[in-house]
Design an enzyme around this catalytic site. Sequence first.
Site, PDB file in Angstrom:
ATOM      1  N   HIS A   1      21.391  41.980  29.520  1.00 23.01           N
ATOM      2  CA  HIS A   1      22.467  41.344  28.755  1.00 23.01           C
ATOM      3  C   HIS A   1      22.617  39.922  29.273  1.00 23.01           C
ATOM      4  O   HIS A   1      23.494  39.610  30.043  1.00 23.01           O
ATOM      5  CB  HIS A   1      23.756  42.144  28.965  1.00 23.01           C
TER       6      HIS A   1
ATOM      7  N   THR B   1      31.487  45.794  32.980  1.00 15.72           N
ATOM      8  CA  THR B   1      31.659  44.528  33.721  1.00 15.72           C
ATOM      9  C   THR B   1      30.340  43.767  33.867  1.00 15.72           C
ATOM     10  O   THR B   1      29.296  44.363  34.134  1.00 15.72           O
ATOM     11  CB  THR B   1      32.239  44.839  35.128  1.00 15.72           C
ATOM     12  N   ASN B   2      30.410  42.469  33.711  1.00 12.39           N
ATOM     13  CA  ASN B   2      29.237  41.583  33.862  1.00 12.39           C
ATOM     14  C   ASN B   2      29.016  41.127  35.299  1.00 12.39           C
ATOM     15  O   ASN B   2      29.981  41.041  36.044  1.00 12.39           O
ATOM     16  CB  ASN B   2      29.429  40.338  32.982  1.00 12.39           C
TER      17      ASN B   2
ATOM     18  N   ARG C   1      26.050  42.253  17.069  1.00 10.99           N
ATOM     19  CA  ARG C   1      26.159  40.813  16.792  1.00 10.99           C
ATOM     20  C   ARG C   1      25.005  40.367  15.891  1.00 10.99           C
ATOM     21  O   ARG C   1      25.216  39.678  14.888  1.00 10.99           O
ATOM     22  CB  ARG C   1      26.126  40.025  18.107  1.00 10.99           C
TER      23      ARG C   1
ATOM     24  N   GLY D   1      42.352  44.842  31.104  1.00 11.13           N
ATOM     25  CA  GLY D   1      42.309  43.504  30.509  1.00 11.13           C
ATOM     26  C   GLY D   1      42.056  43.623  29.018  1.00 11.13           C
ATOM     27  O   GLY D   1      42.344  44.653  28.407  1.00 11.13           O
TER      28      GLY D   1
ATOM     29  N   GLY E   1      40.502  48.778  34.723  1.00 13.15           N
ATOM     30  CA  GLY E   1      40.619  47.391  34.253  1.00 13.15           C
ATOM     31  C   GLY E   1      41.341  47.394  32.919  1.00 13.15           C
ATOM     32  O   GLY E   1      40.820  47.872  31.920  1.00 13.15           O
TER      33      GLY E   1
ATOM     34  N   ARG F   1      34.030  36.030  32.156  1.00 10.79           N
ATOM     35  CA  ARG F   1      33.283  34.770  32.225  1.00 10.79           C
ATOM     36  C   ARG F   1      34.105  33.629  31.633  1.00 10.79           C
ATOM     37  O   ARG F   1      34.719  33.768  30.580  1.00 10.79           O
ATOM     38  CB  ARG F   1      31.976  34.917  31.449  1.00 10.79           C
TER      39      ARG F   1
ATOM     40  N   GLY G   1      39.571  46.531  28.172  1.00  9.37           N
ATOM     41  CA  GLY G   1      40.146  47.831  28.523  1.00  9.37           C
ATOM     42  C   GLY G   1      41.260  48.257  27.580  1.00  9.37           C
ATOM     43  O   GLY G   1      41.279  49.384  27.085  1.00  9.37           O
TER      44      GLY G   1
HETATM   45  O1  TXD Z   1      28.666  43.431  26.865  1.00  9.62           O
HETATM   46  C1  TXD Z   1      29.339  43.538  27.846  1.00  9.62           C
HETATM   47  N1  TXD Z   1      28.988  44.395  28.791  1.00  9.62           N
HETATM   48  C2  TXD Z   1      30.556  42.725  28.031  1.00  9.62           C
HETATM   49  C3  TXD Z   1      31.056  42.536  29.362  1.00  9.62           C
HETATM   50  C4  TXD Z   1      31.329  42.273  26.938  1.00  9.62           C
HETATM   51  C5  TXD Z   1      32.560  41.722  27.125  1.00  9.62           C
HETATM   52  C6  TXD Z   1      33.179  41.576  28.430  1.00  9.62           C
HETATM   53  N2  TXD Z   1      32.254  41.773  29.493  1.00  9.62           N
HETATM   54  C7  TXD Z   1      32.779  41.819  30.858  1.00  9.62           C
HETATM   55  O2  TXD Z   1      33.735  42.872  30.999  1.00  9.62           O
HETATM   56  C8  TXD Z   1      33.522  40.582  31.289  1.00  9.62           C
HETATM   57  O3  TXD Z   1      32.635  39.565  31.663  1.00  9.62           O
HETATM   58  C9  TXD Z   1      34.311  41.135  32.456  1.00  9.62           C
HETATM   59  O4  TXD Z   1      33.479  41.222  33.591  1.00  9.62           O
HETATM   60  C10 TXD Z   1      34.684  42.552  32.019  1.00  9.62           C
HETATM   61  C11 TXD Z   1      36.103  42.697  31.497  1.00  9.62           C
HETATM   62  O5  TXD Z   1      36.327  41.783  30.469  1.00  9.62           O
HETATM   63  P1  TXD Z   1      37.818  41.477  29.945  1.00  9.62           P
HETATM   64  O6  TXD Z   1      37.706  40.493  28.862  1.00  9.62           O
HETATM   65  O7  TXD Z   1      38.543  42.739  29.709  1.00  9.62           O
HETATM   66  O8  TXD Z   1      38.400  40.779  31.252  1.00  9.62           O
HETATM   67  P2  TXD Z   1      39.937  40.625  31.689  1.00  9.62           P
HETATM   68  O9  TXD Z   1      40.807  40.540  30.482  1.00  9.62           O
HETATM   69  O10 TXD Z   1      39.957  39.537  32.675  1.00  9.62           O
HETATM   70  O11 TXD Z   1      40.277  42.017  32.393  1.00  9.62           O
HETATM   71  C12 TXD Z   1      39.766  42.401  33.624  1.00  9.62           C
HETATM   72  C13 TXD Z   1      40.795  43.280  34.271  1.00  9.62           C
HETATM   73  C14 TXD Z   1      42.100  42.550  34.604  1.00  9.62           C
HETATM   74  O12 TXD Z   1      43.217  43.203  34.051  1.00  9.62           O
HETATM   75  C15 TXD Z   1      42.140  42.595  36.138  1.00  9.62           C
HETATM   76  O13 TXD Z   1      43.460  42.667  36.676  1.00  9.62           O
HETATM   77  C16 TXD Z   1      41.347  43.861  36.409  1.00  9.62           C
HETATM   78  O14 TXD Z   1      40.271  43.800  35.488  1.00  9.62           O
HETATM   79  N3  TXD Z   1      40.862  43.953  37.763  1.00  9.62           N
HETATM   80  C17 TXD Z   1      40.886  45.099  38.476  1.00  9.62           C
HETATM   81  N4  TXD Z   1      41.269  46.343  38.143  1.00  9.62           N
HETATM   82  C18 TXD Z   1      41.178  47.288  39.100  1.00  9.62           C
HETATM   83  N5  TXD Z   1      40.691  47.050  40.333  1.00  9.62           N
HETATM   84  C19 TXD Z   1      40.274  45.825  40.694  1.00  9.62           C
HETATM   85  N6  TXD Z   1      39.802  45.598  41.929  1.00  9.62           N
HETATM   86  C20 TXD Z   1      40.371  44.779  39.753  1.00  9.62           C
HETATM   87  N7  TXD Z   1      40.069  43.458  39.781  1.00  9.62           N
HETATM   88  C21 TXD Z   1      40.379  42.962  38.576  1.00  9.62           C
END
Ligand code: TXD
Length: 325
Positions: free
Chosen positions: A184, A128-129, A160, A20, A18, A91, A23
Amino acid sequence: MTKFVCKTKNFPKVSIIGTGNVGKTLAQRIVERNLADVCLLDIVEGLPQGIALDLMEARGLELHTRNVVGTNNYEDTANSDVVVITAGIARKPGMSREDLLKINAKIVTEATQKCVNFSPNALYLIITNPLDVMTYLVWKTTNLATSKVVGMAGVLDSTRLQAFIAMELGVSFNDVQGMVLGGHGDLMLPLPRYCTVSGIPITELMDKETINRLIQRTRDGGAEIVKLLKTGSAFYAPASSAYYMIESVLLNQSRLLPAAVYLQGEYGLTDIFLGVPCRLGYCGVEAVLEINLTDEETQALHDSARSVRDNINLALTELNIFKRG
Ligand code: TXD
């Protein structure tokens, strides 16, 4: 130029699934602090490659020596020391963590299974959440040992709370220690008795009303940022929290920190991943700590566990996920 073949020292490798906000920010922190080489993977073609190239182009100015590669191919994650799962959807305003459950459960379990084929001995750090549920599903759908699966949330929730305490008291952020247990989510359990400023419990420094206000702000910490950003969710503090945990693993620091770990009777809970204090080192989760809780705190932890368990059951049945024996 004469070329010499030279065997270089193997640096640790972290794969981040991931690419995003969390990541790519985590990748930047890892390489710029020279902690490990990073492999970035995403389902979107070009995205991890572009981020990796951008980070490599900054390398000469940031003066680090670590490599970053971007890929859409799981083979490139092979032989990782740590695999971080951040893939999923973030989210959005008005969306509860539980709303994310169904979509993210599929993404996370499929991604982890592919990674395990190439890095069976890695530590799996889940981000991931909904976090506690995803961490459980990763363990349930693989053959990974419980010590090799851990979820990141407690460090973030605690940092936090630490920030809010430091801002309220006007003291250095470095002097504040926070401790947040539980899932969480809205039922997380900040523990004022275990929050200190230079060793002094915050219960000595603030009245009950102020503490309750800071606790509520911590519970709403993720939502507060989602509301401000409008699209996406927090990523700087989450990436820092994940870095903190990975550093403890790769440098074998055995830090004591709150994380979602597998419970086998501790706190009266079994067969669940939930945020409690643990010791994290090179072998993964080295110990789960059982600290003294009041009856009220134990009740709150069990309420949090119940909500996590409901979502685990929902995911297992709705997604027809294979139950590990
Ligand atoms: O405290 C915690 N655990 C958290 C959790 C704090 C912050 C963010 N939290 C969760 O992490 C958030 O609710 C998301 O479920 C994840 C990732 O957060 P982010 O802000 O990085 O989300 P993005 O920017 O949407 O990035 C997710 C990436 C994006 O590039 C997608 O294309 C990719 O995940 N993605 C995938 N990669 C590989 N394989 C698959 N199947 C896939 N699906 C989506």
